[in-house]
Design a protein around this motif. Sequence first.
Motif, PDB file in Angstrom:
ATOM      1  N   GLU A   8     -10.248  19.192  38.743  1.00 56.73           N
ATOM      2  CA  GLU A   8      -8.986  19.179  38.011  1.00 56.73           C
ATOM      3  C   GLU A   8      -9.033  20.174  36.863  1.00 56.73           C
ATOM      4  OE1 GLU A   8      -6.532  16.011  35.286  1.00 56.73           O
ATOM      5  OE2 GLU A   8      -7.466  15.330  37.140  1.00 56.73           O
ATOM      6  N   ARG A 195       6.840  16.526  39.200  1.00 52.92           N
ATOM      7  CA  ARG A 195       5.710  15.630  38.974  1.00 52.92           C
ATOM      8  C   ARG A 195       4.788  15.576  40.186  1.00 52.92           C
ATOM      9  NH1 ARG A 195       9.569  12.302  35.998  1.00 52.92           N
ATOM     10  NH2 ARG A 195      10.000  11.073  37.874  1.00 52.92           N
ATOM     11  N   ARG A 196       5.384  15.585  41.382  1.00 52.59           N
ATOM     12  CA  ARG A 196       4.560  15.549  42.587  1.00 52.59           C
ATOM     13  C   ARG A 196       3.760  16.847  42.734  1.00 52.59           C
ATOM     14  NH1 ARG A 196       0.959  13.357  45.455  1.00 52.59           N
ATOM     15  NH2 ARG A 196       0.938  13.985  47.646  1.00 52.59           N
ATOM     16  N   GLU A 199       0.907  16.736  40.401  1.00 48.40           N
ATOM     17  CA  GLU A 199      -0.124  15.839  40.907  1.00 48.40           C
ATOM     18  C   GLU A 199      -0.967  16.526  41.990  1.00 48.40           C
ATOM     19  OE1 GLU A 199      -0.515  11.863  43.681  1.00 48.40           O
ATOM     20  OE2 GLU A 199       1.420  12.357  42.775  1.00 48.40           O
ATOM     21  N   PRO A 205      -0.841  12.302  36.848  1.00 52.15           N
ATOM     22  CA  PRO A 205      -1.090  11.089  37.634  1.00 52.15           C
ATOM     23  C   PRO A 205       0.039  10.833  38.628  1.00 52.15           C
ATOM     24  CG  PRO A 205      -0.233  10.506  35.488  1.00 52.15           C
ATOM     25  CD  PRO A 205      -0.461  11.997  35.461  1.00 52.15           C
ATOM     26  N   VAL A 206      -0.201   9.901  39.553  1.00 51.34           N
ATOM     27  CA  VAL A 206       0.828   9.520  40.517  1.00 51.34           C
ATOM     28  C   VAL A 206       1.965   8.826  39.788  1.00 51.34           C
ATOM     29  CG1 VAL A 206       1.354   8.127  42.544  1.00 51.34           C
ATOM     30  CG2 VAL A 206      -0.855   9.282  42.367  1.00 51.34           C
ATOM     31  N   ARG A 207       3.201   9.273  40.041  1.00 54.58           N
ATOM     32  CA  ARG A 207       4.347   8.625  39.413  1.00 54.58           C
ATOM     33  C   ARG A 207       5.482   8.392  40.402  1.00 54.58           C
ATOM     34  NH1 ARG A 207       5.132  11.612  33.513  1.00 54.58           N
ATOM     35  NH2 ARG A 207       3.013  11.324  32.759  1.00 54.58           N
TER      36      ARG A 207
END
Length: 262
Positions: A8, A195-196, A199, A205-207
Amino acid sequence: MVVEGQSELDRAAIGSFVALGDSFTEGLGDETPDGALVGWADRLADLMARRSPVPFRYANLAVRGRLIDEIATEQVPRVADLKPDLVSFCAGGNDILRFGSSVDRIAERFEEAVVELGAHADTVLVFTGFDPRNTPVLRRLRGKIATYTAHVHAIAHRHGCPIVDLWSMKPLQHPSAWSEDRLHLSSEGHQHVARRAAEVLGLAPVRDSATPTARQLPVQQPERLQDLRWAKEHFLPWLGHHLLGKNSPEVLEPKRPELLPL
């Protein structure tokens, strides 16, 4: 290209991002009060700029209505000059909507572009098609779009590309994720995609499992009447506009053609 097992921290060090594509990447449906387009790519760039430990630059070359050959001819070659750390590539949707178009041929052109982009960018981020199950008329193209989505998955696997699977995103099945025309995402939809994408790149993070924002929906008509009304008010005008190539002068050029700091 991104390598499996890349940390990351490595991905977070992206210092430049170039977005390629059509209206989806240009940001149609996600407008500010003064009419400026935002979109998932701008939102992702903002997130990356705030998290990047190095100076960050961003360009968006996407132009609404562009077919995959036009994107490959007009936008893809620019990446050789810009040499970004990350390039996003989403194309083929407008081609699939054309009568008689070949999914296999579109996928071949997509893969050629991915190979070219991979020679000049560290990471090529790709996108599948949307699942049109809830879209009048377009739901009849669901099998064709699913086939193209399978092609994109295979191409991503062959070339080590991170992939944003729009087809599987449940929040995008909610009406609030779409503009009234059901052809373009709303601001909420663009936020979900940004957001995806973050990720997938290891930046957030997963949302996507969050409950979509509720909004008051009109009383539903019978499906056939819905289809006819939507086709008359939105799809047929869009289709005629697109097939005749009547783009407004202000959208013939990308909104952010150079790699510049945010």
